[in-house]
Design a protein around this motif. Structure first.
Motif, PDB file in Angstrom:
ATOM      1  N   ALA A  37       0.798  -1.235   0.000  1.00  0.00           N
ATOM      2  CA  ALA A  37       0.000   0.000   0.000  1.00  0.00           C
ATOM      3  C   ALA A  37       0.827   1.279   0.000  1.00  0.00           C
ATOM      4  O   ALA A  37       0.515   2.214  -0.761  1.00  0.00           O
ATOM      5  N   PRO A  38       1.893   1.403   0.801  1.00  0.00           N
ATOM      6  CA  PRO A  38       2.654   2.665   0.782  1.00  0.00           C
ATOM      7  C   PRO A  38       3.342   2.945  -0.553  1.00  0.00           C
ATOM      8  O   PRO A  38       3.747   4.086  -0.793  1.00  0.00           O
ATOM      9  N   HIS A  39       3.473   1.944  -1.415  1.00  0.00           N
ATOM     10  CA  HIS A  39       4.205   2.109  -2.669  1.00  0.00           C
ATOM     11  C   HIS A  39       3.279   2.206  -3.875  1.00  0.00           C
ATOM     12  O   HIS A  39       3.757   2.305  -5.008  1.00  0.00           O
ATOM     13  N   ASP A  70      13.474   1.193  -6.824  1.00  0.00           N
ATOM     14  CA  ASP A  70      13.896   1.263  -5.424  1.00  0.00           C
ATOM     15  C   ASP A  70      13.821  -0.107  -4.757  1.00  0.00           C
ATOM     16  O   ASP A  70      14.706  -0.485  -3.981  1.00  0.00           O
ATOM     17  N   LEU A  71      12.755  -0.859  -5.082  1.00  0.00           N
ATOM     18  CA  LEU A  71      12.606  -2.175  -4.485  1.00  0.00           C
ATOM     19  C   LEU A  71      13.763  -3.083  -4.871  1.00  0.00           C
ATOM     20  O   LEU A  71      14.370  -3.746  -4.018  1.00  0.00           O
ATOM     21  N   GLN A  72      14.101  -3.109  -6.144  1.00  0.00           N
ATOM     22  CA  GLN A  72      15.151  -4.015  -6.586  1.00  0.00           C
ATOM     23  C   GLN A  72      16.526  -3.567  -6.107  1.00  0.00           C
ATOM     24  O   GLN A  72      17.406  -4.397  -5.904  1.00  0.00           O
ATOM     25  N   GLU A  73      16.716  -2.275  -5.917  1.00  0.00           N
ATOM     26  CA  GLU A  73      17.976  -1.821  -5.321  1.00  0.00           C
ATOM     27  C   GLU A  73      18.076  -2.258  -3.868  1.00  0.00           C
ATOM     28  O   GLU A  73      19.142  -2.644  -3.392  1.00  0.00           O
ATOM     29  N   ARG A  74      16.952  -2.213  -3.155  1.00  0.00           N
ATOM     30  CA  ARG A  74      16.968  -2.656  -1.764  1.00  0.00           C
ATOM     31  C   ARG A  74      17.188  -4.167  -1.667  1.00  0.00           C
ATOM     32  O   ARG A  74      17.774  -4.657  -0.699  1.00  0.00           O
ATOM     33  N   PRO A  85       6.251  -7.673  -8.162  1.00  0.00           N
ATOM     34  CA  PRO A  85       6.989  -6.762  -9.053  1.00  0.00           C
ATOM     35  C   PRO A  85       6.129  -6.176 -10.168  1.00  0.00           C
ATOM     36  O   PRO A  85       6.245  -4.986 -10.488  1.00  0.00           O
ATOM     37  N   ARG A  86       5.240  -6.987 -10.757  1.00  0.00           N
ATOM     38  CA  ARG A  86       4.402  -6.460 -11.843  1.00  0.00           C
ATOM     39  C   ARG A  86       3.398  -5.441 -11.322  1.00  0.00           C
ATOM     40  O   ARG A  86       3.117  -4.439 -11.994  1.00  0.00           O
ATOM     41  N   GLY A  99       2.450   1.157  -9.178  1.00  0.00           N
ATOM     42  CA  GLY A  99       3.253   1.769  -8.135  1.00  0.00           C
ATOM     43  C   GLY A  99       3.549   3.226  -8.377  1.00  0.00           C
ATOM     44  O   GLY A  99       3.362   3.760  -9.480  1.00  0.00           O
ATOM     45  N   LEU A 100       4.025   3.887  -7.340  1.00  0.00           N
ATOM     46  CA  LEU A 100       4.481   5.269  -7.460  1.00  0.00           C
ATOM     47  C   LEU A 100       5.721   5.314  -8.352  1.00  0.00           C
ATOM     48  O   LEU A 100       6.405   4.291  -8.511  1.00  0.00           O
TER      49      LEU A 100
END
Length: 516
Positions: free
Chosen positions: A149-151, A195-199, A181-182, A188-189
């Motif tokens: 939800a936040p993303h 950002d997700l994949q970098e994390r 991911p999809r 997504g924002l």
């Protein structure tokens, strides 16, 4: 019949009757036809789904009334106490969904309004109420929505929840999580997926090996999508089943075995490129080199074992047969031990075939030489037809290209091949004898031939006979030669601090200088 018009007492009676009907089901199933069995399973499944919905509804009602609080316990314990079958699993999920629907998890109020129909909680509650969403799936959806939800864009949240529910109903919670991911990419924002994949990179890891001597070595591997994509692209073509159309042999390796062998092959190719870039002697210091200790007698007679040194796989035990196979294809740094454990050979890189030889083999063989194999030359290694440990020369006339799978097969089945100077009618220079044990029979024949043709060992007695047969026309020169060569046949050669004296005559010089 209007379901709302059915009283609680009538429902209770029906439930008791249904329980009795289900309890005796197994004793009468032999009377059902195949179609009736399928119909019965569908009916029972619907009853079970409605039962799950009823459990959540009853627990939610107990929370709203304060019955759970009055019992001095929590929702989870209350469900376990009154639904004994859920003690085996599932009580927590029923309690979690009931608390979410009633707000019991965060300052709930008995008169709290029902969740909005299009809100994530409203959509999940509606699915649970009609029995289409199990408590387990509802819990997973709520957890996933809390994470996503936040993303997500606010207007896209209902669409995402519906997608998660629909996918989960069809395939279960595990598959639902793969959609993350999809969903981030489409709803997504801006920049959220990046950002997700970098994390994720910080959580990716490859554990150190857990080594058990003589057993398998265990790793734990977590990869980012980018890393997993690269890995699958590398091992995918190598891990497909490879039946042999020519011999009719099926590829019976399990999928897991094919994948790990493909990964090993990719690592070997990378190591080979690194070693070639360092030159013939550079591999001794390279991380791709294999350091092994093994007794010389064990290596020759295929007994005992070798032990890996100087790497994170230290103490891994390798059989002599495995070492023989490795010696065909890798930089093997042998720490060969004598009978007393002394090191006879330390740190010498065995470069069995030069780069020029491997290039020649690639031009000659074109690919794997095993009958029916279509693996290209880039997927192969140079194999010693007569093994290096058995005295086989590092010569193209004693070599043939083999892919990793058939290299292992040839060593395991102990197969021999014949290398011809000209190709046969099929264009092959290397012809394999596929009868198991053909290598050992060939090796026995070679050893018998060597025993016939090799000269006897140069013992002191044989050396005396050779010296007695030397003919020198000058008696003085003959006497000098015997005096100066006598130390070779003596049981007590001169001490280290003494040297032979005198200058040999011309004939004596020729006698000592065997290269003249």
């Amino acid at each position: 019949m209007d379901q709302l018009a059915v009283s609680l007492e009538e429902r209770r009676s029906s439930l008791v009757a249904a329980g009795g009907a289900l309890a005796g089901m197994a004793d009468v199933l032999h009377q059902a036809s195949g179609d009736e069995l399928a119909e019965l399973l569908t009916i029972v499944d619907d009853v079970a789904a409605q039962s799950a919905a009823a459990r959540v509804a009853i627990t939610a009602e107990a929370l709203n009334r304060g019955e759970v609080a009055a019992a001095g316990t929590n929702a989870h314990t209350w469900v376990r106490d009154h639904a004994p079958s859920l003690r085996q699993g599932g009580a927590g999920q029923v309690a979690t969904v009931a608390m979410a629907v009633t707000g019991g998890g965060a300052g709930w109020q008995p008169d709290r309004p029902a969740p909005e129909p299009d809100s994530p909680l409203g959509l999940v509650a509606a699915g649970v109420a009609d029995g289409s969403v199990s408590p387990a799936l509802a819990t997973a959806v709520l957890r996933e929505v809390e994470r996503l939800a936040p993303h997500l864009r606010d207007e896209a949240l209902p669409t995402v929840v519906r997608a998660l529910i629909d996918l989960g109903v069809q395939w279960g919670p595990t598959v639902m999580r793969r959609l993350r991911p999809r969903l981030l990419a489409e709803y997504g924002l801006p920049g959220e997926l990046d950002d997700l994949q970098e994390r994720l990179a910080g959580s990716a890891r490859l554990s150190m090996p857990l080594v058990e001597s003589g057993d398998l070595t265990e790793y734990q591997l977590l990869m980012t999508p980018e890393q997993a994509t690269a890995l699958e692209a590398a091992i995918g073509p190598l891990s497909a089943p490879a039946p042999d159309d020519e011999t009719g042999q099926r590829d019976l390796r399990p999928a897991g075995q094919r994948r790990v062998e493909a990964l090993t092959e990719v690592c070997r190719r990378s190591s080979a490129l690194d070693a070639e870039g360092k030159g013939a002697d550079g591999a001794a210091a390279a991380s791709s080199a294999v350091h092994v200790t093994i007794a010389l007698n064990d290596l020759v007679s295929v007994t005992g074992c070798g032990e890996v040194l100087s790497s994170s796989a230290t103490a891994t035990v390798l059989s002599p047969q495995v070492l023989r196979r490795i010696s065909c294809e890798a930089d093997l740094i042998p720490h060969v031990l004598g009978t007393a454990g002394e090191e006879l050979d330390l740190g010498r890189v065995v470069r069995l075939f030069t780069r020029a030889q491997r290039r020649l083999l690639r031009r000659r063989d074109r690919g794997c030489t095993f009958p029916g194999c279509t693996a290209p030359a880039a997927w192969t290694k140079a194999h010693h037809i007569v093994h290096w440990a058995d005295g086989g020369a590092s010569d193209v006339d004693n070599a043939g290209l083999l892919c990793q799978r058939h290299h292992t097969y040839v060593h395991t089945r102990r197969l021999i091949a014949t290398v011809s100077p000209r190709p046969d009618h099929l264009g092959r220079y290397v012809a394999w004898d596929l009868e198991p044990g053909s290598y050992d029979r060939h090796l026995e024949k070679l050893r018998a031939e060597r025993a016939v043709h090799d000269p006897p060992p140069l013992t002191p007695e044989r050396l005396r006979l050779l010296l007695d047969g030397l003919w020198v026309d000058d008696p003085a020169e003959q006497a000098w030669a015997e005096s100066e060569l006598g130390w070779m046949t003596s049981d007590d050669p001169w001490p280290d601090d003494e040297e032979p004296t005198g200058s040999p005559p011309a004939t004596g010089a020729r006698l000592l200088d065997r290269s003249a």
